[in-house]
Each structure stands twice: as structure tokens, then as C-alpha cells.
Design an enzyme around this catalytic site. Structure first.
Site, mmCIF file in Angstrom:
data_model
loop_
_atom_site.group_PDB
_atom_site.id
_atom_site.type_symbol
_atom_site.label_atom_id
_atom_site.label_comp_id
_atom_site.label_asym_id
_atom_site.label_seq_id
_atom_site.Cartn_x
_atom_site.Cartn_y
_atom_site.Cartn_z
ATOM 1 N N TRP A 53 4.735 -13.260 -0.487
ATOM 2 C CA TRP A 53 5.399 -12.601 -1.629
ATOM 3 C C TRP A 53 6.894 -12.495 -1.443
ATOM 4 O O TRP A 53 7.655 -12.475 -2.404
ATOM 5 C CB TRP A 53 4.795 -11.222 -1.882
ATOM 6 C CG TRP A 53 5.119 -10.154 -0.874
ATOM 7 C CD1 TRP A 53 4.540 -9.963 0.340
ATOM 8 C CD2 TRP A 53 6.108 -9.120 -1.008
ATOM 9 N NE1 TRP A 53 5.093 -8.879 0.971
ATOM 10 C CE2 TRP A 53 6.059 -8.335 0.173
ATOM 11 C CE3 TRP A 53 7.023 -8.778 -2.013
ATOM 12 C CZ2 TRP A 53 6.907 -7.239 0.375
ATOM 13 C CZ3 TRP A 53 7.850 -7.682 -1.799
ATOM 14 C CH2 TRP A 53 7.791 -6.924 -0.620
ATOM 15 N N ARG A 57 0.052 2.854 -9.209
ATOM 16 C CA ARG A 57 1.299 3.444 -9.719
ATOM 17 C C ARG A 57 1.054 4.023 -11.100
ATOM 18 O O ARG A 57 1.562 5.073 -11.461
ATOM 19 C CB ARG A 57 2.415 2.396 -9.738
ATOM 20 C CG ARG A 57 3.169 2.296 -8.436
ATOM 21 C CD ARG A 57 2.277 2.066 -7.228
ATOM 22 N NE ARG A 57 3.016 1.899 -5.993
ATOM 23 C CZ ARG A 57 3.492 0.741 -5.542
ATOM 24 N NH1 ARG A 57 3.252 -0.386 -6.203
ATOM 25 N NH2 ARG A 57 4.158 0.683 -4.414
ATOM 26 N N HIS A 83 1.820 2.551 2.820
ATOM 27 C CA HIS A 83 1.557 2.724 1.380
ATOM 28 C C HIS A 83 0.280 3.516 1.148
ATOM 29 O O HIS A 83 -0.474 3.212 0.223
ATOM 30 C CB HIS A 83 1.432 1.362 0.682
ATOM 31 C CG HIS A 83 2.751 0.734 0.335
ATOM 32 N ND1 HIS A 83 3.441 1.034 -0.813
ATOM 33 C CD2 HIS A 83 3.497 -0.181 0.980
ATOM 34 C CE1 HIS A 83 4.559 0.325 -0.854
ATOM 35 N NE2 HIS A 83 4.619 -0.431 0.227
ATOM 36 N N ASP A 121 1.747 -4.675 3.757
ATOM 37 C CA ASP A 121 3.165 -4.865 3.434
ATOM 38 C C ASP A 121 3.979 -3.594 3.678
ATOM 39 O O ASP A 121 3.444 -2.488 3.654
ATOM 40 C CB ASP A 121 3.320 -5.294 1.962
ATOM 41 C CG ASP A 121 2.712 -4.271 1.005
ATOM 42 O OD1 ASP A 121 1.628 -3.751 1.320
ATOM 43 O OD2 ASP A 121 3.326 -3.988 -0.031
ATOM 44 N N GLU A 122 5.267 -3.805 3.876
ATOM 45 C CA GLU A 122 6.283 -2.749 3.832
ATOM 46 C C GLU A 122 5.913 -1.497 4.634
ATOM 47 O O GLU A 122 6.042 -0.379 4.135
ATOM 48 C CB GLU A 122 6.538 -2.335 2.374
ATOM 49 C CG GLU A 122 7.066 -3.461 1.528
ATOM 50 C CD GLU A 122 7.337 -3.057 0.081
ATOM 51 O OE1 GLU A 122 8.367 -3.490 -0.438
ATOM 52 O OE2 GLU A 122 6.524 -2.325 -0.518
ATOM 53 N N ASP A 131 -2.555 2.792 -3.194
ATOM 54 C CA ASP A 131 -1.127 2.836 -2.868
ATOM 55 C C ASP A 131 -0.732 4.303 -2.737
ATOM 56 O O ASP A 131 -1.579 5.191 -2.904
ATOM 57 C CB ASP A 131 -0.283 2.099 -3.929
ATOM 58 C CG ASP A 131 0.913 1.399 -3.278
ATOM 59 O OD1 ASP A 131 1.685 2.089 -2.577
ATOM 60 O OD2 ASP A 131 1.072 0.178 -3.463
ATOM 61 N N TYR A 159 6.305 -12.533 -9.868
ATOM 62 C CA TYR A 159 6.180 -11.105 -10.128
ATOM 63 C C TYR A 159 6.367 -10.846 -11.624
ATOM 64 O O TYR A 159 7.464 -10.964 -12.159
ATOM 65 C CB TYR A 159 7.180 -10.313 -9.276
ATOM 66 C CG TYR A 159 6.595 -9.938 -7.913
ATOM 67 C CD1 TYR A 159 5.780 -10.834 -7.235
ATOM 68 C CD2 TYR A 159 6.836 -8.702 -7.341
ATOM 69 C CE1 TYR A 159 5.222 -10.505 -6.007
ATOM 70 C CE2 TYR A 159 6.277 -8.366 -6.103
ATOM 71 C CZ TYR A 159 5.474 -9.269 -5.447
ATOM 72 O OH TYR A 159 4.919 -8.941 -4.233
ATOM 73 N N TRP A 187 2.906 -5.197 -10.696
ATOM 74 C CA TRP A 187 3.096 -3.854 -10.150
ATOM 75 C C TRP A 187 3.454 -2.950 -11.312
ATOM 76 O O TRP A 187 4.218 -3.353 -12.205
ATOM 77 C CB TRP A 187 4.207 -3.874 -9.094
ATOM 78 C CG TRP A 187 3.898 -4.836 -7.997
ATOM 79 C CD1 TRP A 187 4.375 -6.115 -7.878
ATOM 80 C CD2 TRP A 187 3.028 -4.632 -6.879
ATOM 81 N NE1 TRP A 187 3.848 -6.709 -6.745
ATOM 82 C CE2 TRP A 187 3.024 -5.822 -6.112
ATOM 83 C CE3 TRP A 187 2.251 -3.569 -6.443
ATOM 84 C CZ2 TRP A 187 2.280 -5.972 -4.948
ATOM 85 C CZ3 TRP A 187 1.517 -3.713 -5.281
ATOM 86 C CH2 TRP A 187 1.530 -4.898 -4.544
ATOM 87 N N GLU A 201 4.849 0.307 -11.545
ATOM 88 C CA GLU A 201 5.747 1.462 -11.496
ATOM 89 C C GLU A 201 6.289 1.790 -12.889
ATOM 90 O O GLU A 201 6.403 2.956 -13.265
ATOM 91 C CB GLU A 201 6.943 1.184 -10.572
ATOM 92 C CG GLU A 201 6.623 1.197 -9.096
ATOM 93 C CD GLU A 201 6.277 -0.179 -8.562
ATOM 94 O OE1 GLU A 201 5.866 -1.045 -9.362
ATOM 95 O OE2 GLU A 201 6.416 -0.399 -7.343
#
Ligand code: ACM
Ligand code: ZN
Length: 767
Positions: free
Chosen positions: A399, A163, A267, A332-333, A192, A424, A474, A476
Site C-alpha cells: 500500500w 472509522r 490500530h 500496518d502503522e 481499527d 486508494y 478508508w 474517516e
């Protein structure tokens, strides 16, 4: 006489010796006994070690360099000397892995272990008793005996370099920081959507295209529209394989294992930007951005054989670089939408007899595990790899809370615990007022300290599957090394003690005392850290028509100063002793005072707005989610409006409507009711479709005064707070009932499409 009292008298009878120096080692060693006297490291001190044990040399060099850094003294090696610092690598069986002993007498410092790791950790404990930067102070080590070993074998810190990109030097600094606190695993999130960060020789476009994106300076992450044709991708970077090798060697000397994460199958917009044929649509891509990937291809196609040979090639290069036992494959996701629409993915499901896209993901991951195992490594992935069936030997990183970890451990799979709360470290640690913008959440240093990695749902026999815990960072919202330090310090120190020290000996007050030494060290070294646990928590409690506000500081030795009249807090403001009754609209400001000094850069403040329902009791038909209880059951009537931080002010409801009845205590004349609600698209929080307002005199018969429809589009990305307000001719009522109708499901195109949406509400105002 009680036993406790007898013990007290005994202590008085033989007072503890007063030592000039207090030891402030973090993580707290298993056994530490301070003795009288000191060892002074000076130029007549010699470092002794068995030169034929080559494994010792990097540790010896590390120690000699560290002493030189803080004193300028170049220690002698293996010379006859009256004072010795001795390193002894003992037989394999003498110490457990990573365990050590450290003995300090006035003439000898001895570190003993059966492993390089143990010797290195003995050195780290020793260094924490020395000055932390170069001064003229004597290098005075208190006499003591330490016997120490870690509680968990996975003591991890993660870093997302996709990110935002961090240079190889910053990564080394990060690893060094881990090592100082005996963290032994660096989870390097190298892939990512927003950037592919590792050179892969066979696929050069992964970095020539996939490592670069159109710069984004938007305040709200993810809100940037897609790139326009012709926009240039100029922001990013990547690590060459030479740099990767250097970083791994640097980490190895510090007993840190680097676990690479090569994210798949979602991702991966960065890989797709480089090689569009790997996606389901196979369409050429616009340049990457730091923004919204909702309408872009960001999955590998699970029906295309080329994807698997590509990933095996990538992993072959990765495995050749990284000696780590574990290879992280993300998992993930994954937005399953593209797979649903893809002929190849659907054909694969048919051919393999897979019932749904979850099973397709499981097929994908199992194939990759087979490959990783064939290379004599182990696969680890985020807890979504449980869905559709867990790969036979996979290790799970939990997580989304602890549920995934619990489920996997019960299936006799190893797990690493890293639940969003409190692991986190991209979440707020104080404020959020006065804090740098963060992704959300609220994980204070104390919350991290209090974390117990072994869930109580596991039987004693299952405890062994919990390898340890990890803090995740993370990025971002984190783009600089300084900000990164700030997010990690001091929370990593709390985690370090959680994963190293025995649970029974953890002690928050003592940790807080030791933390002061480390804060001073950070100041001296110019490291950025959050003094966040000095801030005051302002906690309203509404009950039976009254509003009281309690103030808390997590620092046990601090006092709290406050004002309620809008003035700035000073050293002579009122000292907080008991909850403050709030009876009119006012702002409470508070600061922490320690040793006569105000510790906050700015006071914490909270405005309380009076209305006719403040303090009123609230009864819900469906209780709010346990994760979103705000200040307690009466948070709707605590005089505080919900703001941006999602889990601080709001009551959250998932699936159910919010149906609340508020008792104003006595009949009141009212003509306006308003319910504040939140939309936060990214967090699956949507405004209710409508809010119905009803009033009643007796609490039995209710009359509707209005139903207010939502007029904000469901796909509004920006965080939006909307007041649903009913104005009506004045009427007498004691009870107010509100029904907020939860959006049936996350809308089309949203990552949670079709899944339950959240409704978030705060404050119910009555006038
Ligand atoms: C994650 O935070 N998506 C693992
Ligand atoms: Zn496909």
C-alpha cells in the site's frame, strides 16, 4: 502503400455492420464479436439447466430474479420452448477458473463454464446488455459471441467499517456492486482504533465497549481531543456472527470471497478500550473517540502471553465463520513507542534475541502466521510486515507505493497491489473544489484505468507472484452509503477492467464510451457516482518568464468552454483550442461540454495572481520529491497558491532543505519576497524552521535580505499555510535565492518521531 493505409481501405470495402445496440460491458471481455440480430427475452423464454447439478441453482435463481426485476417477467424453467437461455456446467478441464463463454443467437442464449464463477460472470455480462431498471422496453440482447476470462485472480475491494460503521444491508449492496463488475474479493476491515465491528463470543466487551465511541462531527479527522471522563460512547455498531454468516453466503452466491481483516498489533484502541490488560500500560481507558490516538494505548503488548492466547481465540472464531483461504492481520502503522517503554516487551526482545522493535513486530506476526497456517489458512498483511523479517509464507498487500510488493515478489511471496496512488478510493477523484471533503490525494478514474498491477521491476518469472490488485476505501471522511457509492463509482469500474481485461486490449477512449451506459444505469438506479472525469484540469506552465495555462478534460469526446474575465461559463463561452497566455491577475473558469450539454455542476476555477516572479525559471539544489512535483519544475512561480490538497500544488522535500534560485529574466526593482509553506501534521509535513532570502544581480554574489523564523508550534495538528515574508528597502535584483530549512525530524510524540520530516512549499511571490 503503408500497411496501415491498406487496412483502412479494406475497412471501407467491407463496412462494419451497424448494430442497433452497442454493447457496453465493463470489464471489457477478452473476445467479443457482435453478430447481426437479437434474442428477445420474453415470457415464452425458458431457462434450461441440468437440475442434477445443484451448484447451478443459485446462479439460475440469480438470473431469473434479475430478469424479473427489470421486466416483471417470470421465466419458465426447463420447459420445452422455442427460445432458450441455457446454462451449461462443463467438465473441469474445459474452461479456466472463472472463465466462461456466452453465445447469443436469435433463438438461443448459452452460457458455458467449468465453474459456478464462470456461469455467474456469463450472467453478469448478459445482464449488462439488458435495461438496468424496470421499464416496458423489450429485453433485447444483441447476437454475439463472448469468450472471456480474468487476467488476475485477486480482484479486490476493501471497506473500512471501523472509522464509520455501515449496516449489514449496506455491506451487501457493496458486495453486489463488486459482483456486477466481476470483482471477486471483499476485504472487510473489521477492526481499527475507532471501533471493533465483529461479535466475538468469548470476548463480549470487544463489541459492548469496543464498538462504540463518543460521536465526532469534527471536520478534520483526528483533531478531536480525547474523551472526557463521563462522556458517553453512543456512536458505532457491530455485526453479529449471524449477520456475518448471512453476508458471507450473500457474497458466495456472487462469487465474492470475504477476507476478514483482524488488525494487529497496532490500530487496536478499540480492543484495548474493552480489555485494557492487553496493552503495555494495562491502564483503564477513556471512551473511544473518532479522534486522536496519539496519547492513548492503541497497541497490543508484544511481551504479554495473554495477548497471544486472546488473539488465537479471536482468530479461532473468525476462521470458523469465514471460509476464505486468506486471513488478513493488518500489521500496518504500528507506533513502536509503547513497546520501547514496556518492561514486558523489552524482556521478550531480550529472551528472543530481537535487536529492535521492528524485529519484535516480526516476532508477533510470525507467531500469528504459525497459528493461521495450523488452521490450514494463509496469512496476508500490509507491507509493514516486511520490516524486521517477513513471515515464511505471508502474502503482502503493498500500500505504501509498490516497493513492498516488489520486494516481497522478489522473495517469492505472493502480493496484492494496492498502492495509495491510484488504488486508494478515499482520495479525491476530482476538484478538490466542489468535492466532498476527503482525506487527501488525487486519484482520478483515468489514473486508476491506467494502472498496471505488475511493476516493471519484476522479471517475467516473478509476475506470477502478483495475485492482482485492490481498491481501498478508508472511511474517516465517509459516513453514509451515498458518499461511499460516490467514492467507489466510477473508479471501481476502471479498476475492474484493469484486473480483468488483458493489458494489451485496454482502451481509455472505448472505456469512456462504455462508461456513459453505466452512468445512465447509475442515474436510473439512484446510485451516487462522481462525474468527476468531466471536470477540467487547469494546468499552468511557467517558463522563461511566461505563464501559459492549458486545459484538459479526461473525456476524449468532450469540448471545453472557458472564461477569463470572471464571468460565469455558459454554453456560448469561448471554446478552448490552445493554451491561454496569462498576463495579469485573473480567474480562469472552465467546464466540459458533451453533446451540447454542460456536464459540471459547477465550473472548475483557478485564480492566477501576477507578481514579478510569475513564469520565472527555478533552479533547485535538491530536486523536489518525484511524488510531489505539482505542475512541474517551475510550480513555485506559476501564479497559483497551494491549497489544501497535498499532492496538487506543492513541491515536497524530504530530508533536504529547499534551496531554490529564481531567475526573474531581467533586473527588477523588488522590496518583498514571500514563500508559502504547509504544515500537515498527520501527513508528516512540517513548516520549515526558518526561511532565508537572498538577492543577486549577477547570479553569483548573493546578499541576504532577511531570515524569517517559524513561529507556529511544531505540534499544530490543523492544516496550516504560513507565508514566510521578507520586506526590505527596494533594491534591484535579477536573482532571488530562498533556503527553507527542513525540520530535522518528526517531533516527539508524532507517529514518525525521529524520522525525516517533509517540507512543502508553494508559491514564491516577488514584488
Ligand atoms: C493503511 O492504509 N494504513 C494500510
Ligand atoms: Zn508491552
Amino acid at each position: 502503400m503503408s500497411l496501415k493505409f491498406a487496412k483502412f481501405l479494406l475497412l471501407l470495402a467491407c463496412p462494419l455492420p451497424m448494430f442497433a445496440q452497442q454493447v457496453a460491458i465493463i470489464p471489457q471481455p477478452v473476445e467479443l464479436k457482435l453478430n447481426e440480430g437479437n434474442f428477445i427475452i420474453d415470457k415464452n423464454t425458458s431457462v434450461q439447466f441440468n437440475a442434477s447439478q445443484a451448484a447451478l441453482k443459485p446462479a439460475v435463481d440469480f438470473f431469473i430474479n434479475a430478469v424479473k426485476d427489470v421486466s416483471g417477467i417470470a421465466l419458465q424453467q426447463n420447459k420445452p420452448a422455442a427460445k432458450k437461455v441455457e446454462f451449461i456446467l462443463a467438465a473441469q478441464t474445459a474452461f479456466k477458473p472463472e472463465a466462461y463463454s456466452l453465445t447469443v443467437t436469435p433463438s438461443l442464449i448459452q452460457i458455458k463454464a467449468s465453474s459456478y464463477a464462470g456461469i455467474f460472470y456469463g450472467i453478469q455480462s448478459l445482464l449488462q446488455t439488458l435495461p438496468q431498471v424496470r421499464t416496458n422496453a423489450a429485453l433485447q440482447v444483441p447476437c454475439m459471441q463472448i469468450n472471456d476470462e480474468p487476467r488476475f485472480k485477486w480482484r479486490g475491494m476493501h471497506l473500512d467499517v471501523s472509522r464509520h460503521f455501515f449496516s449489514a444491508d449496506v455491506v451487501k449492496q457493496y458486495i453486489n456492486l463488486l459482483a456486477m463488475y466481476k470483482m471477486n474479493t471483499f476485504h472487510w476491515h473489521l477492526v481499527d482504533d475507532q471501533g471493533w465491528r465483529i461479535e466475538i463470543k468469548k470476548y463480549p466487551k470487544l463489541t459492548s465497549t469496543g464498538a462504540w465511541r463518543v460521536d465526532q462531527n469534527d471536520k478534520v479527522w483526528g483533531s478531536r481531543p480525547q474523551a472526557q471522563p463521563g462522556e458517553e460512547a453512543t456512536y458505532g455498531g457491530y455485526y453479529t456472527q449471524e449477520q456475518v454468516k448471512e453476508i458471507i453466503a450473500y457474497a458466495k452466491a456472487r462469487n465474492v470471497t470475504v477476507v476478514p481483516e483482524i488488525e494487529m498489533p497496532g490500530h487496536v484502541a478499540s480492543a484495548i478500550a474493552a480489555y485494557p490488560q492487553l496493552s503495555c500500560t494495562q491502564q483503564p481507558q477513556l471512551p473511544l473517540t473518532g479522534g486522536n490516538y496519539n496519547n492513548m494505548s492503541s497497541n497490543y503488548c508484544a511481551g504479554n502471553e495473554e495477548v497471544f492466547s486472546f488473539l488465537q481465540d479471536v482468530l479461532t472464531e473468525v476462521i470458523a465463520l469465514f471460509p476464505s483461504t486468506y486471513i488478513h492481520i493488518g500489521g500496518d502503522e504500528v507506533d513502536k513507542g509503547p513497546w520501547k517503554k514496556c518492561e514486558r516487551c523489552q524482556a521478550r526482545m531480550k529472551k528472543e534475541g530481537l535487536k529492535n522493535e521492528e524485529e519484535l513486530q516480526s516476532y508477533f506476526i510470525k507467531r500469528m502466521e504459525k497459528f493461521i497456517v495450523s488452521k490450514k489458512r494463509k496469512m496476508i498483511g500490509w507491507d509493514e510486515i516486511l520490516e524486521g523479517g517477513l513471515a515464511p509464507e505471508a502474502t503482502v498487500m503493498s500500500w505504501r507505493g509498490e516497493a513492498g510488493g516488489i520486494e516481497a515478489a522478489k522473495m517469492h511471496h505472493d502480493v496484492v497491489m494496492t498502492p495509495g496512488s491510484p488504488c486508494y478510493f478515499d482520495h479525491y477523484q476530482a476538484g478538490p473544489e466542489g468535492e466532498p471533503l476527503a482525506i487527501g490525494g488525487f486519484n482520478t478514474v483515468k489514473k486508476v484505468y491506467d494502472y498496471e498491477p505488475i511493476p516493471k521491476e519484476l522479471s517475467a518469472e516473478q509476475h506470477k507472484y502478483v495475485l492482482g490488485a485492490q481498491g481501498n476505501v478508508w472511511t474517516e471522511y465517509i459516513s453514509t452509503a451515498e458518499h461511499l457509492e460516490y467514492m467507489v463509482l466510477p473508479r471501481m469500474l476502471a479498476l475492474a477492467e484493469t484486473v480483468w481485461s488483458p493489458a494489451a486490449t485496454k482502451n481509455w477512449n472505448d472505456f469512456s464510451r462504455r462508461l456513459q451506459f453505466h452512468f445512465n444505469a447509475f442515474d436510473a438506479k439512484g446510485l451516487h457516482y462522481s462525474p468527476g472525469n468531466f471536470t477540467v484540469d487547469i494546468k499552468p506552465a511557467a517558463k522563461n518568464g511566461k505563464l501559459e495555462v492549458a486545459l484538459f478534460s479526461e473525456v476524449p469526446t468532450a469540448s471545453i468552454l472557458y472564461t477569463t474575465d470572471g464571468t460565469v461559463t455558459t454554453i456560448s463561452s469561448a471554446v478552448y483550442t490552445k493554451p491561454i497566455a496569462v498576463e495579469s491577475t485573473q480567474t480562469i473558469r472552465a467546464v466540459t461540454m458533451q453533446n451540447g450539454k454542460i456536464m459540471n455542476l459547477q465550473p472548475v476555477e483557478q485564480r492566477f495572481v501576477m507578481h514579478k516572479a510569475v513564469g520565472a525559471n527555478v533552479q533547485y539544489v535538491h530536486q523536489p520529491s518525484r511524488s510531489y512535483m505539482a505542475d512541474g519544475i517551475n510550480s513555485l512561480t506559476d501564479g497559483v497558491r497551494g491549497k489544501s490538497a497535498v499532492n496538487k500544488f506543492w513541491h515536497g522535500f524530504n530530508k533536504n532543505n529547499l534551496v531554490a534560485t529564481v531567475d526573474l529574466g531581467t533586473e527588477k526593482n523588488i522590496s518583498r519576497i514571500s514563500l508559502g509553506c504547509l504544515q500537515h501534521y498527520r501527513d508528516w509535513i512540517f513548516l520549515p524552521t526558518a526561511v532565508k532570502f537572498e538577492v543577486s544581480v549577477d547570479g553569483k554574489t548573493f546578499t541576504e535580505v532577511a531570515t524569517v523564523q517559524n513561529d507556529v508550534p511544531v505540534n499544530t495538528l490543523a492544516l496550516t499555510i504560513k507565508d514566510f515574508t521578507a520586506k526590505f528597502p527596494a533594491t534591484n535584483a535579477r536573482y532571488v535565492r530562498v533556503t527553507a530549512y527542513t525540520l530535522e525530524a518528526c517531533p516527539k510524540g508524532h507517529p514518525g518521531e525521529g524520522k525525516p520530516a517533509w517540507t512543502f512549499a508553494d508559491e514564491l511571490e516577488v514584488e
